[in-house]
Motif scaffolding. Structure first.
Motif, PDB file in Angstrom:
ATOM      1  N   GLY A 198       0.800  -1.214   0.000  1.00  0.00           N
ATOM      2  CA  GLY A 198       0.000   0.000   0.000  1.00  0.00           C
ATOM      3  C   GLY A 198       0.829   1.259   0.000  1.00  0.00           C
ATOM      4  O   GLY A 198       2.047   1.249   0.215  1.00  0.00           O
ATOM      5  N   LEU A 199       0.153   2.381  -0.242  1.00  0.00           N
ATOM      6  CA  LEU A 199       0.829   3.662  -0.402  1.00  0.00           C
ATOM      7  C   LEU A 199       1.579   4.087   0.857  1.00  0.00           C
ATOM      8  O   LEU A 199       2.656   4.665   0.772  1.00  0.00           O
ATOM      9  CB  LEU A 199      -0.182   4.734  -0.813  1.00  0.00           C
ATOM     10  CG  LEU A 199       0.379   6.119  -1.098  1.00  0.00           C
ATOM     11  CD1 LEU A 199      -0.373   6.769  -2.258  1.00  0.00           C
ATOM     12  CD2 LEU A 199       0.268   7.035   0.130  1.00  0.00           C
ATOM     13  N   ILE A 200       1.029   3.824   2.028  1.00  0.00           N
ATOM     14  CA  ILE A 200       1.731   4.212   3.249  1.00  0.00           C
ATOM     15  C   ILE A 200       3.056   3.469   3.347  1.00  0.00           C
ATOM     16  O   ILE A 200       4.090   4.050   3.671  1.00  0.00           O
ATOM     17  CB  ILE A 200       0.859   3.950   4.494  1.00  0.00           C
ATOM     18  CG1 ILE A 200      -0.311   4.935   4.535  1.00  0.00           C
ATOM     19  CG2 ILE A 200       1.683   4.072   5.774  1.00  0.00           C
ATOM     20  CD1 ILE A 200      -1.294   4.655   5.655  1.00  0.00           C
ATOM     21  N   ASN A 201       3.024   2.177   3.082  1.00  0.00           N
ATOM     22  CA  ASN A 201       4.228   1.367   3.227  1.00  0.00           C
ATOM     23  C   ASN A 201       5.264   1.658   2.150  1.00  0.00           C
ATOM     24  O   ASN A 201       6.463   1.712   2.436  1.00  0.00           O
ATOM     25  CB  ASN A 201       3.844  -0.120   3.196  1.00  0.00           C
ATOM     26  CG  ASN A 201       5.014  -1.036   3.472  1.00  0.00           C
ATOM     27  OD1 ASN A 201       5.785  -1.362   2.569  1.00  0.00           O
ATOM     28  ND2 ASN A 201       5.157  -1.448   4.724  1.00  0.00           N
ATOM     29  N   ASP A 202       4.821   1.853   0.913  1.00  0.00           N
ATOM     30  CA  ASP A 202       5.753   2.016  -0.202  1.00  0.00           C
ATOM     31  C   ASP A 202       5.185   3.008  -1.212  1.00  0.00           C
ATOM     32  O   ASP A 202       4.692   2.626  -2.275  1.00  0.00           O
ATOM     33  CB  ASP A 202       5.998   0.654  -0.869  1.00  0.00           C
ATOM     34  CG  ASP A 202       7.080   0.698  -1.944  1.00  0.00           C
ATOM     35  OD1 ASP A 202       7.880   1.658  -1.942  1.00  0.00           O
ATOM     36  OD2 ASP A 202       7.110  -0.220  -2.785  1.00  0.00           O
ATOM     37  N   PRO A 203       5.220   4.302  -0.889  1.00  0.00           N
ATOM     38  CA  PRO A 203       4.528   5.297  -1.724  1.00  0.00           C
ATOM     39  C   PRO A 203       5.110   5.444  -3.120  1.00  0.00           C
ATOM     40  O   PRO A 203       4.413   5.893  -4.031  1.00  0.00           O
ATOM     41  CB  PRO A 203       4.688   6.594  -0.927  1.00  0.00           C
ATOM     42  CG  PRO A 203       5.910   6.387  -0.086  1.00  0.00           C
ATOM     43  CD  PRO A 203       5.893   4.929   0.267  1.00  0.00           C
ATOM     44  N   TYR A 204       6.382   5.069  -3.317  1.00  0.00           N
ATOM     45  CA  TYR A 204       7.021   5.282  -4.612  1.00  0.00           C
ATOM     46  C   TYR A 204       7.102   4.001  -5.448  1.00  0.00           C
ATOM     47  O   TYR A 204       7.747   3.982  -6.498  1.00  0.00           O
ATOM     48  CB  TYR A 204       8.408   5.899  -4.409  1.00  0.00           C
ATOM     49  CG  TYR A 204       8.323   7.199  -3.631  1.00  0.00           C
ATOM     50  CD1 TYR A 204       7.568   8.273  -4.108  1.00  0.00           C
ATOM     51  CD2 TYR A 204       8.942   7.338  -2.390  1.00  0.00           C
ATOM     52  CE1 TYR A 204       7.451   9.453  -3.395  1.00  0.00           C
ATOM     53  CE2 TYR A 204       8.830   8.524  -1.666  1.00  0.00           C
ATOM     54  CZ  TYR A 204       8.080   9.571  -2.170  1.00  0.00           C
ATOM     55  OH  TYR A 204       7.963  10.735  -1.447  1.00  0.00           O
ATOM     56  N   LEU A 205       6.465   2.918  -4.973  1.00  0.00           N
ATOM     57  CA  LEU A 205       6.359   1.657  -5.721  1.00  0.00           C
ATOM     58  C   LEU A 205       7.722   1.092  -6.093  1.00  0.00           C
ATOM     59  O   LEU A 205       7.870   0.442  -7.132  1.00  0.00           O
ATOM     60  CB  LEU A 205       5.527   1.853  -7.000  1.00  0.00           C
ATOM     61  CG  LEU A 205       4.182   2.562  -6.873  1.00  0.00           C
ATOM     62  CD1 LEU A 205       3.510   2.655  -8.232  1.00  0.00           C
ATOM     63  CD2 LEU A 205       3.288   1.857  -5.889  1.00  0.00           C
ATOM     64  N   ASP A 206       8.719   1.304  -5.224  1.00  0.00           N
ATOM     65  CA  ASP A 206      10.080   0.867  -5.565  1.00  0.00           C
ATOM     66  C   ASP A 206      10.766   0.132  -4.420  1.00  0.00           C
ATOM     67  O   ASP A 206      11.991  -0.015  -4.419  1.00  0.00           O
ATOM     68  CB  ASP A 206      10.930   2.073  -5.985  1.00  0.00           C
ATOM     69  CG  ASP A 206      11.033   3.141  -4.885  1.00  0.00           C
ATOM     70  OD1 ASP A 206      10.464   2.935  -3.785  1.00  0.00           O
ATOM     71  OD2 ASP A 206      11.670   4.180  -5.116  1.00  0.00           O
ATOM     72  N   ASP A 207       9.973  -0.319  -3.442  1.00  0.00           N
ATOM     73  CA  ASP A 207      10.490  -1.025  -2.267  1.00  0.00           C
ATOM     74  C   ASP A 207      11.381  -0.152  -1.386  1.00  0.00           C
ATOM     75  O   ASP A 207      12.128  -0.681  -0.557  1.00  0.00           O
ATOM     76  CB  ASP A 207      11.264  -2.294  -2.670  1.00  0.00           C
ATOM     77  CG  ASP A 207      10.357  -3.349  -3.287  1.00  0.00           C
ATOM     78  OD1 ASP A 207       9.214  -3.486  -2.817  1.00  0.00           O
ATOM     79  OD2 ASP A 207      10.789  -4.030  -4.239  1.00  0.00           O
ATOM     80  N   SER A 208      11.299   1.170  -1.536  1.00  0.00           N
ATOM     81  CA  SER A 208      12.062   2.044  -0.642  1.00  0.00           C
ATOM     82  C   SER A 208      11.406   2.163   0.717  1.00  0.00           C
ATOM     83  O   SER A 208      12.062   2.516   1.706  1.00  0.00           O
ATOM     84  CB  SER A 208      12.234   3.433  -1.269  1.00  0.00           C
ATOM     85  OG  SER A 208      10.965   4.008  -1.564  1.00  0.00           O
ATOM     86  N   CYS A 209      10.099   1.894   0.781  1.00  0.00           N
ATOM     87  CA  CYS A 209       9.353   1.845   2.051  1.00  0.00           C
ATOM     88  C   CYS A 209       9.564   3.103   2.894  1.00  0.00           C
ATOM     89  O   CYS A 209       9.858   3.040   4.093  1.00  0.00           O
ATOM     90  CB  CYS A 209       9.719   0.599   2.847  1.00  0.00           C
ATOM     91  SG  CYS A 209       9.253  -0.927   1.993  1.00  0.00           S
TER      92      CYS A 209
END
Length: 368
Positions: free
Chosen positions: A121-132
């Protein structure tokens, strides 16, 4: 009166500070406290009015004081705030059009439970790149909710991480506890402290017992460990939430929105002295996660109401601008605008059509 104590506990020693064991399997990164985020992104007067009016209206609909029906609808999850706000603007206009019969609340989900692994989800990984970058994800999520609420839309979310509501719950008018967490004591206690109405989904195997137990549990006061808005670990004393209700989402390889399943759910609710209030989730197990079947599920549930059912007070649908879903591509510039990256959704044109059809069928029943 006997007092239970542990008189020789080292924690009783004056000035003693217990040492923490080394975290060999985890690293820790500081988050802003909820109070810090709320100070930097406070509710506007318009957003506060939307949230409070939405909460009150949802509770009136579910209790039968308001003769309308509740519709919780929107993307399976928000991954692109720009597309999400585009959808919110469209939905706000449609909600105003259908307001005489339907109370429309937008799904604004930022946390996704995973059966094994995947994008959380967006909170956990807002940039969709596993940067978390969860601190940034929480900031983006709150900004989105404020902007959507200022459009006059009541908002719905799922309480998944037990700390997230401290950052966001003041902006939600309805909350879900999902099929995987309905049995969790932590989530039942959390629900008992929320100000919004809470829908508990039946278990993934299709059984109702966990959800019914959760409704009873959440309606009672609890004392449990949590965190306050300053970020301090605290004992939370909740007053209980009297607005819990059952969400039928299918499971165990079969749907449960048909008239027989609804009748059995009504009997189970009555046996537990729980008000017969049911939300039909038109997605998930009830549509076998096939977005093309969601309109049929909705039409069937509406037909049951037309033919005399009075326990179905609400519906849930997964809807976005473009129908279906898409995988997260390696090149994020290839993401299709307004298309889900989690469960498949009904497209916007279909959404507007089926909600207008629902309003036309239910409008003659208002007050009956």
């Amino acid at each position: 009166m006997t007092t239970l104590a542990w008189p020789d506990s080292p924690l009783r020693a004056a000035g003693h500070t217990p040492s923490l064991p080394p975290a060999s399997q985890a690293d820790y990164r500081a988050m802003p406290s909820p109070a810090e985020l709320l100070r930097s992104l406070p509710q506007s007067a318009r957003a506060a009015q939307s949230v409070n009016a939405g909460r009150a209206a949802v509770k009136r609909v579910l209790s039968g004081q308001d003769p309308r029906w509740l519709v919780v609808i929107g993307p399976c999850s928000i991954h692109d705030p720009r597309a999400g706000l585009d959808y919110a603007s469209r939905l706000a206009e449609l909600a105003a059009e259908l307001d005489d019969t339907l109370l429309i609340v937008m799904r604004a989900y930022f946390e996704k439970p995973r059966t094994s692994v995947g994008w959380k989800g967006l909170i956990n990984d807002p940039y969709l790149d596993d940067s978390c970058c969860m601190d940034e994800g929480m900031h983006i999520a709150r900004r989105f909710l404020l902007a959507a609420a200022e459009r006059g839309l009541p908002l719905a979310g799922e309480a998944l991480d037990p700390l997230s509501p401290l950052y966001l719950a003041d902006l939600y008018s309805w909350t879900a506890i999902g099929a995987r967490t309905t049995e969790s004591q932590i989530h039942r206690e959390l629900a008992s402290a929320l100000d919004s109405a809470v829908g508990f989904k039946n278990s993934t195997d299709g059984t109702l017992d966990a959800a019914l137990n959760a409704i009873v549990s959440a309606s009672s006061p609890h004392a449990f460990l949590g965190m306050d808005h300053a970020g301090q670990v605290a004992v939370v004393n909740s007053r209980g939430n009297p607005h819990g209700h059952l969400v039928l989402r299918g499971g165990g390889g079969r749907p449960n929105y048909d008239s027989v399943s609804i009748a059995l759910a009504e009997q189970a609710l009555k046996k537990r002295d729980i008000p017969p209030v049911i939300m039909v989730d038109c997605a998930h197990g009830n549509s076998w996660k096939n977005h093309a079947l969601q309109p049929m599920v909705l039409a069937d549930a509406v037909s049951q109401i037309v033919h005399g059912n009075r326990s179905i007070r609400a519906f849930m649908l997964e809807s976005f601008i473009e129908g279906g879903n898409q995988p997260i591509p390696a090149d994020l510039s290839q993401l299709r605008y307004g298309c889900s990256i989690t469960d498949p959704c009904v497209d916007w044109d279909t959404t507007a059509r089926i909600l207008r059809e629902t309003r036309a069928k239910l409008r003659p029943l208002m007050g009956n």
